[in-house]
Design an enzyme around this catalytic site. Structure first.
Site, PDB file in Angstrom:
ATOM      1  N   GLU A  48     -10.713   9.329  -7.671  1.00 27.73           N
ATOM      2  CA  GLU A  48      -9.445   8.621  -7.623  1.00 27.73           C
ATOM      3  C   GLU A  48      -9.657   7.274  -8.315  1.00 27.73           C
ATOM      4  O   GLU A  48     -10.473   6.456  -7.865  1.00 27.73           O
ATOM      5  CB  GLU A  48      -9.024   8.431  -6.172  1.00 27.73           C
ATOM      6  N   ASP A  59      -2.990  -2.250  -0.427  1.00 23.42           N
ATOM      7  CA  ASP A  59      -4.443  -2.355  -0.362  1.00 23.42           C
ATOM      8  C   ASP A  59      -4.884  -3.586   0.405  1.00 23.42           C
ATOM      9  O   ASP A  59      -4.288  -4.665   0.307  1.00 23.42           O
ATOM     10  CB  ASP A  59      -5.020  -2.384  -1.779  1.00 23.42           C
TER      11      ASP A  59
END
Length: 265
Positions: A48, A59
Site C-alpha cells: 500500500e 492519519d
C-alpha cells in the site's frame, strides 16, 4: 482475474495476506523503491503506497509527518505512478494499492488518472475522503481500466452503508479497527472479530484489518479472523528514525515485515 484477486486466491490455506504501508517519496523515491523490494523479500503480498498529500486527515502523527516530508520534497501523484512503473519492471506479481486523498485525483482527472494508473501497474485505489455515494464517476473510470476501488469500513459504519458498499467495492475491504487516526489506540480483538462477521454478512470480498497493528503478536491475533493484516505506522517510524542511514532503515523495516508476515503465514 485482477492481480489483487490473484493474491488472495493464491494464498495457501490458513495463510493471510500481509499488506505493509509506506508513504511514497518519504526519504526519497529511490529509497521507497528499495523499501518496496525489501518488503516483498520479507513477505509482502500487497504494498500500500501512500500518495503524499498536504492534509492527511485520516492519519496520525507518524504517517502525517511522512506525508509532510514527501510533499516538501515535491513528490506528486505522477511521481508515484512512475515509481510503480519502475517497480513493475522487476516485479509483476505483488499487488500495488495507492492510498490517498481525493484532491490530487480530481486535479489529475478521473479518466486520465485511471488510464495512467493502469498503465503504470497500479491494481487498486483507496481514497480516504471519497464517500462511496459519490464515487460513481471515479469507479466507472477505474472499472474501465480494471483498477479496483477499495473502501474503508469503520466500527461505526452502519449495516445499511455496508450493504451499499457491497455494490461498489472491489479488491478487498479495509476495516479500520479503531475509532480515530492511523497508529492510535489499543486494539479490541473481540470487537474486531464481531465487526468482521458483520461485514461478511453483506460483502463477499476479502477483509483486511488496519490501524493499530504494530507487532507480530497483534498481527497474529488479528489474522485469526481477518483475510489480510495491514501495517503502516510501525514501519514508517523506522523510515523517519533512520532517514540518514539507508542500510539501517532497510534492515529495520525488513526485520519487522518478516516478523509480521511469518506470524500470519
Amino acid at each position: 482475474m485482477s492481480r489483487l484477486s490473484q493474491v488472495f486466491a493464491n494464498l495457501p490455506k490458513e495463510h493471510k495476506a500481509f499488506i505493509p504501508f509506506i508513504t511514497a517519496g518519504d526519504s526519497g523515491l529511490d529509497n521507497t523503491y528499495e523499501l518496496m523490494l525489501t518488503l516483498v523479500d520479507n513477505g509482502a503480498d500487497v504494498i500500500e503506497l501512500g500518495v503524499p498529500f498536504s492534509d492527511p486527515m485520516a492519519d496520525g502523527p507518524m504517517i502525517a509527518k511522512s506525508h509532510q516530508r514527501s510533499v516538501e520534497a515535491g513528490i506528486g501523484l505522477k511521481d508515484v505512478l512512475a515509481l510503480v512503473q519502475r517497480f513493475r519492471a522487476v516485479n509483476n506479481s505483488t499487488a500495488i494499492v495507492l492510498m490517498g486523498y481525493l484532491n490530487p485525483i480530481e486535479v489529475y482527472g478521473y479518466q486520465a488518472f485511471a488510464a495512467d494508473a493502469s498503465q503504470s501497474g497500479v491494481d487498486g485505489l483507496l481514497v480516504v475522503d471519497m464517500p462511496p455515494e459519490e464515487a460513481h464517476n471515479l469507479k466507472q473510470s477505474l472499472d474501465a481500466k480494471e483498477v479496483d476501488l477499495i473502501f474503508l469500513v469503520a466500527p461505526t459504519t452502519t449495516d445499511e452503508r455496508i450493504k451499499f458498499l457491497a455494490t461498489v467495492a472491489s479488491g478487498f475491504i479495509y476495516f479500520v479497527s479503531l475509532k480515530g487516526v492511523t497508529g492510535a489506540g489499543h486494539l479490541d480483538i473481540d470487537a474486531v472479530k464481531q465487526n468482521l462477521s458483520r461485514i461478511r454478512r453483506y460483502i463477499d470480498l476479502p477483509v483486511g484489518v488496519g490501524f493499530g497493528i504494530k507487532d507480530a503478536q497483534t498481527a497474529k491475533a488479528i489474522s485469526d479472523n481477518a483475510d489480510a493484516v495491514i501495517v503502516g505506522s510501525a514501519l514508517v517510524a523506522f523510515i523517519e528514525q533512520y532517514a540518514d542511514d539507508k542500510t539501517k532503515m532497510l534492515e529495520s523495516v525488513g526485520n519487522l515485515a518478516n516478523e509480521i508476515s511469518s506470524a500470519i503465514k
